[in-house]
Design a protein around this motif. Structure first.
Motif, short mmCIF file in Angstrom:
data_model
loop_
_atom_site.label_atom_id
_atom_site.label_comp_id
_atom_site.label_asym_id
_atom_site.label_seq_id
_atom_site.Cartn_x
_atom_site.Cartn_y
_atom_site.Cartn_z
N THR A 135 -13.48 -14.65 49.40
CA THR A 135 -13.18 -15.22 48.09
C THR A 135 -13.47 -14.25 46.95
OG1 THR A 135 -15.37 -16.21 48.00
CG2 THR A 135 -13.59 -17.57 48.89
N ASN A 136 -12.74 -14.44 45.86
CA ASN A 136 -12.98 -13.74 44.60
C ASN A 136 -13.01 -14.78 43.49
OD1 ASN A 136 -12.95 -11.21 45.76
ND2 ASN A 136 -10.80 -10.85 45.30
N TYR A 137 -13.83 -14.53 42.48
CA TYR A 137 -13.93 -15.45 41.35
C TYR A 137 -13.93 -14.69 40.03
CZ TYR A 137 -15.40 -18.91 44.80
OH TYR A 137 -15.45 -19.75 45.88
N ALA A 138 -13.39 -15.32 39.02
CA ALA A 138 -13.55 -14.81 37.67
C ALA A 138 -15.02 -14.92 37.28
CB ALA A 138 -12.69 -15.61 36.70
N ASP A 139 -15.49 -13.97 36.49
CA ASP A 139 -16.90 -13.99 36.08
C ASP A 139 -17.26 -15.29 35.38
OD1 ASP A 139 -17.11 -10.44 35.23
OD2 ASP A 139 -17.33 -11.49 37.15
N SER A 140 -16.32 -15.85 34.65
CA SER A 140 -16.59 -17.04 33.84
C SER A 140 -16.84 -18.29 34.68
CB SER A 140 -15.43 -17.30 32.88
OG SER A 140 -14.23 -17.48 33.60
N VAL A 141 -16.47 -18.26 35.96
CA VAL A 141 -16.63 -19.45 36.79
C VAL A 141 -17.56 -19.23 37.97
CG1 VAL A 141 -14.29 -20.18 36.16
CG2 VAL A 141 -14.67 -19.04 38.36
N LYS A 142 -18.07 -18.03 38.15
CA LYS A 142 -18.97 -17.76 39.28
C LYS A 142 -20.19 -18.67 39.23
CE LYS A 142 -17.80 -12.92 40.22
NZ LYS A 142 -18.24 -11.52 40.14
N GLY A 143 -20.51 -19.24 40.37
CA GLY A 143 -21.65 -20.14 40.46
C GLY A 143 -21.33 -21.57 40.09
N ARG A 144 -20.14 -21.80 39.54
CA ARG A 144 -19.74 -23.18 39.15
C ARG A 144 -18.56 -23.68 39.97
NH1 ARG A 144 -17.79 -24.21 34.22
NH2 ARG A 144 -16.91 -22.12 33.89
N PHE A 145 -17.64 -22.78 40.30
CA PHE A 145 -16.42 -23.15 41.03
C PHE A 145 -16.49 -22.61 42.46
CE2 PHE A 145 -13.20 -23.41 37.25
CZ PHE A 145 -14.09 -24.23 36.56
N ALA A 146 -15.83 -23.30 43.37
CA ALA A 146 -15.76 -22.85 44.76
C ALA A 146 -14.36 -23.12 45.30
CB ALA A 146 -16.80 -23.56 45.61
N ILE A 147 -13.76 -22.08 45.85
CA ILE A 147 -12.44 -22.21 46.46
C ILE A 147 -12.61 -22.26 47.98
CG2 ILE A 147 -12.05 -19.70 46.51
CD1 ILE A 147 -9.07 -20.28 45.93
N SER A 148 -11.79 -23.08 48.63
CA SER A 148 -11.87 -23.21 50.08
C SER A 148 -10.48 -23.53 50.62
CB SER A 148 -12.86 -24.29 50.48
OG SER A 148 -12.48 -25.55 49.96
N ARG A 149 -10.29 -23.28 51.91
CA ARG A 149 -9.00 -23.58 52.52
C ARG A 149 -9.21 -24.35 53.82
NH1 ARG A 149 -5.77 -18.47 52.96
NH2 ARG A 149 -4.44 -19.65 54.38
N ASP A 150 -8.26 -25.22 54.11
CA ASP A 150 -8.31 -26.05 55.31
C ASP A 150 -6.99 -25.86 56.05
OD1 ASP A 150 -8.22 -28.11 57.20
OD2 ASP A 150 -9.47 -29.42 55.98
N SER A 151 -7.02 -25.12 57.13
CA SER A 151 -5.79 -24.82 57.85
C SER A 151 -5.21 -26.04 58.55
CB SER A 151 -6.05 -23.71 58.87
OG SER A 151 -6.42 -22.52 58.22
N ALA A 152 -6.04 -26.99 58.88
CA ALA A 152 -5.55 -28.21 59.54
C ALA A 152 -4.73 -29.06 58.58
CB ALA A 152 -6.71 -29.02 60.10
N LYS A 153 -5.06 -28.99 57.30
CA LYS A 153 -4.36 -29.81 56.30
C LYS A 153 -3.38 -28.99 55.46
CE LYS A 153 -8.30 -32.97 55.75
NZ LYS A 153 -9.29 -33.53 54.79
N ASN A 154 -3.34 -27.67 55.65
CA ASN A 154 -2.51 -26.79 54.82
C ASN A 154 -2.86 -26.90 53.35
OD1 ASN A 154 -1.23 -26.06 57.16
ND2 ASN A 154 0.79 -26.81 56.60
N THR A 155 -4.14 -26.99 53.05
CA THR A 155 -4.56 -27.15 51.67
C THR A 155 -5.57 -26.08 51.25
OG1 THR A 155 -6.30 -28.68 52.34
CG2 THR A 155 -4.20 -29.65 51.65
N VAL A 156 -5.56 -25.80 49.96
CA VAL A 156 -6.61 -24.99 49.35
C VAL A 156 -7.17 -25.80 48.19
CG1 VAL A 156 -4.99 -23.74 47.88
CG2 VAL A 156 -7.23 -22.76 48.37
N ASP A 157 -8.47 -25.92 48.14
CA ASP A 157 -9.14 -26.74 47.15
C ASP A 157 -9.94 -25.86 46.18
OD1 ASP A 157 -10.02 -29.62 49.24
OD2 ASP A 157 -8.10 -28.90 48.46
N LEU A 158 -10.10 -26.38 44.97
CA LEU A 158 -10.96 -25.75 43.99
C LEU A 158 -11.96 -26.79 43.51
CD1 LEU A 158 -11.46 -23.10 42.39
CD2 LEU A 158 -10.11 -24.14 40.54
N GLN A 159 -13.18 -26.66 43.93
CA GLN A 159 -14.25 -27.55 43.48
C GLN A 159 -14.82 -26.97 42.19
OE1 GLN A 159 -15.44 -30.54 44.72
NE2 GLN A 159 -16.68 -30.58 42.86
N MET A 160 -14.78 -27.75 41.13
CA MET A 160 -15.23 -27.29 39.82
C MET A 160 -16.41 -28.13 39.37
SD MET A 160 -11.53 -26.66 37.99
CE MET A 160 -11.13 -28.41 37.95
N ASN A 161 -17.55 -27.50 39.22
CA ASN A 161 -18.77 -28.17 38.79
C ASN A 161 -19.23 -27.63 37.45
OD1 ASN A 161 -18.85 -29.56 41.31
ND2 ASN A 161 -19.94 -27.84 42.25
#
Length: 122
Positions: free
Chosen positions: A57-83
């Motif tokens: 993964t790579n993140y913009a500096d402005s979101v590091k530590g707050r956002f998390a990107i993940s992928r699920d191959s079973a569902k063909n999805t990529v999620d962005l969790q934003m806290n």
């Protein structure tokens, strides 16, 4: 042809959380590197986070530590969790994809979703 459909945007108060999801069509997900970009009014589109086929993964500096990107191959999805969302996170968020190559700030992938609005305000 790659089709991307985003979901999960909306309104949230500062400090809150949202989870965005992007579903890719077809059986090609395993060959797609994925990213999330955002564009606020009057601003250029910017890369928020990206993920490789191997889930690096790579993140913009402005979101590091707050956002998390993940992928699920079973569902063909990529999620962005934003806290810990801030008003400056307000933007339209776009899912992005490219075969094999991770999207970057200067070189987005070829394929785009339609965008989903995220609004952070009190």
């Amino acid at each position: 042809q790659v089709q991307l459909v985003e979901s999960g945007g909306g309104w949230v108060q500062p400090g809150g959380s949202l989870r965005l999801s992007c579903k890719a069509s077809g059986s090609i997900f395993s060959r797609l590197a994925m990213g999330w970009y955002r564009q606020a009014p009057g601003n250029q589109r910017e890369l928020v986070a990206a993920i490789t086929l191997g889930s690096n993964t790579n993140y913009a500096d402005s979101v590091k530590g707050r956002f998390a990107i993940s992928r699920d191959s079973a569902k063909n999805t990529v999620d962005l969790q934003m806290n810990s969302l801030k008003p400056e996170d307000t933007a339209v968020y776009f899912c992005n994809a490219e075969y094999y190559r991770i999207p970057t700030t200067s070189t987005p992938g070829t394929y785009w979703g339609q965008g989903t609005q995220v609004t952070v305000s009190s």
